[in-house]
Design a protein around this motif. Structure first.
Motif, PDB file in Angstrom:
ATOM      1  N   ASP A  91     -55.437 -81.936 -56.772  1.00  0.00           N
ATOM      2  CA  ASP A  91     -56.214 -82.071 -58.013  1.00  0.00           C
ATOM      3  C   ASP A  91     -56.894 -80.734 -58.327  1.00  0.00           C
ATOM      4  OD1 ASP A  91     -57.977 -82.673 -60.079  1.00  0.00           O
ATOM      5  OD2 ASP A  91     -58.371 -84.693 -59.321  1.00  0.00           O
ATOM      6  N   GLU A  92     -56.287 -79.938 -59.195  1.00  0.00           N
ATOM      7  CA  GLU A  92     -56.824 -78.609 -59.500  1.00  0.00           C
ATOM      8  C   GLU A  92     -58.200 -78.682 -60.151  1.00  0.00           C
ATOM      9  OE1 GLU A  92     -54.052 -76.366 -61.760  1.00  0.00           O
ATOM     10  OE2 GLU A  92     -52.470 -76.417 -60.229  1.00  0.00           O
ATOM     11  N   ASN A  93     -58.428 -79.687 -60.995  1.00  0.00           N
ATOM     12  CA  ASN A  93     -59.737 -79.813 -61.642  1.00  0.00           C
ATOM     13  C   ASN A  93     -60.838 -80.109 -60.630  1.00  0.00           C
ATOM     14  OD1 ASN A  93     -58.671 -79.382 -64.217  1.00  0.00           O
ATOM     15  ND2 ASN A  93     -58.194 -81.558 -64.496  1.00  0.00           N
ATOM     16  N   LEU A  94     -60.517 -80.968 -59.659  1.00  0.00           N
ATOM     17  CA  LEU A  94     -61.495 -81.287 -58.620  1.00  0.00           C
ATOM     18  C   LEU A  94     -61.784 -80.070 -57.750  1.00  0.00           C
ATOM     19  CD1 LEU A  94     -63.241 -83.413 -57.220  1.00  0.00           C
ATOM     20  CD2 LEU A  94     -61.242 -84.021 -55.822  1.00  0.00           C
ATOM     21  N   GLN A  96     -61.526 -76.978 -58.601  1.00  0.00           N
ATOM     22  CA  GLN A  96     -62.300 -76.032 -59.412  1.00  0.00           C
ATOM     23  C   GLN A  96     -63.767 -76.448 -59.491  1.00  0.00           C
ATOM     24  OE1 GLN A  96     -60.703 -75.478 -63.330  1.00  0.00           O
ATOM     25  NE2 GLN A  96     -61.995 -73.708 -63.772  1.00  0.00           N
ATOM     26  N   GLU A  97     -64.016 -77.753 -59.534  1.00  0.00           N
ATOM     27  CA  GLU A  97     -65.387 -78.263 -59.593  1.00  0.00           C
ATOM     28  C   GLU A  97     -66.186 -77.852 -58.362  1.00  0.00           C
ATOM     29  OE1 GLU A  97     -67.617 -82.634 -59.722  1.00  0.00           O
ATOM     30  OE2 GLU A  97     -65.533 -82.426 -60.409  1.00  0.00           O
TER      31      GLU A  97
END
Length: 245
Positions: A91-94, A96-97
């Motif tokens: 999960d790239e968004n996770l 990045q978070e």
């Protein structure tokens, strides 16, 4: 210079990487046998290569920041019953978070250089045909028959396990085969195209096309041929003008 992804740190699931650099600082290719080398075979080349590498070792503060980021991320995943670690890592968004993957800051690179000796040969390989007025369906390929670290004085002063030396030689061979020598072959190919275009001005006339073949036959034992301290390439040119003449 080509920007690459950071070097992954083993055991961190790819969540931490280190800055690094690898480059060829000097390379010379000799198409004549090295002096006194009786083992040098027909149609071989010799190359001397200097490869330098450096690794960015983090500061103590950067170590702590990276460790905190990993612990927070793994703690979050463990608290989620509907999310596995494998899914979270995709999960790239996770990522990045949580500021991952993290590359700890380094004051500088810890660098070293190695002198490498290479013995190899050059052959022709087929490649996808490129459409255009000047088409060459073959490309030269530089093979490596033998590779070794030659600055033995440094190794003898700071003895290294043979496995580490062999691993360095292996990595450098992969680096040369997949990165450096394809660029050299492309330069040779581009030079051949430029020479043919300059020496055959008819190729620039409207409607005229030419196919360049780089043959290997009994009349041309080696193509490319390494002879008299030169890399020689032989070509067959098939020119088609409007009307089929």
């Amino acid at each position: 210079m080509t920007e690459e992804d950071p070097l992954p740190v083993i055991g961190t699931d790819g969540l931490v990487g280190l800055d690094f650099a690898v480059q060829v600082t000097d390379m010379g290719i000799d198409f004549a046998p090295p002096s006194g080398d009786e083992a040098f075979k027909e149609n071989q080349y010799a190359a001397d290569v200097t490869v330098c590498a450096g690794l960015g070792c983090p500061t103590d503060e950067a170590f702590d920041d990276a460790l905190n980021a990993i612990e927070q991320f793994r703690g979050y995943v463990n608290d989620r019953e509907d999310l596995s670690l494998a899914e979270a890592l995709e999960d790239e968004n996770l990522l990045q978070e949580f500021g991952l993957p993290v590359v700890p800051l380094a004051d500088s690179l810890h660098c070293f250089c190695l002198e490498i000796s290479v013995i190899g040969r050059v052959t022709m390989v087929d490649r996808p045909t490129v459409e255009g007025p000047l088409t060459i369906p073959q490309s030269p390929k530089f093979h490596i028959d033998d590779i070794r670290i030659t600055d033995r004085e440094a190794i003898e002063e700071f003895p290294l396990p043979q496995g580490l030396v062999s691993s360095l030689e292996c990595y450098i061979e992969v680096f040369l085969r997949l990165s450096v020598f394809p660029s050299v072959a492309e330069s040779v190919e581009r030079t051949v195209q430029q020479i043919l275009s300059m020496q055959n001005p008819v190729l620039t006339l409207a409607g005229v096309t030419a196919t360049i073949e780089l043959p290997t036959s009994s009349s041309v034992p080696h193509n490319p041929a390494i002879e008299e301290d030169e890399l020689r390439m032989y070509v067959d040119i098939d020119v088609a003008a409007p009307g089929g003449s």
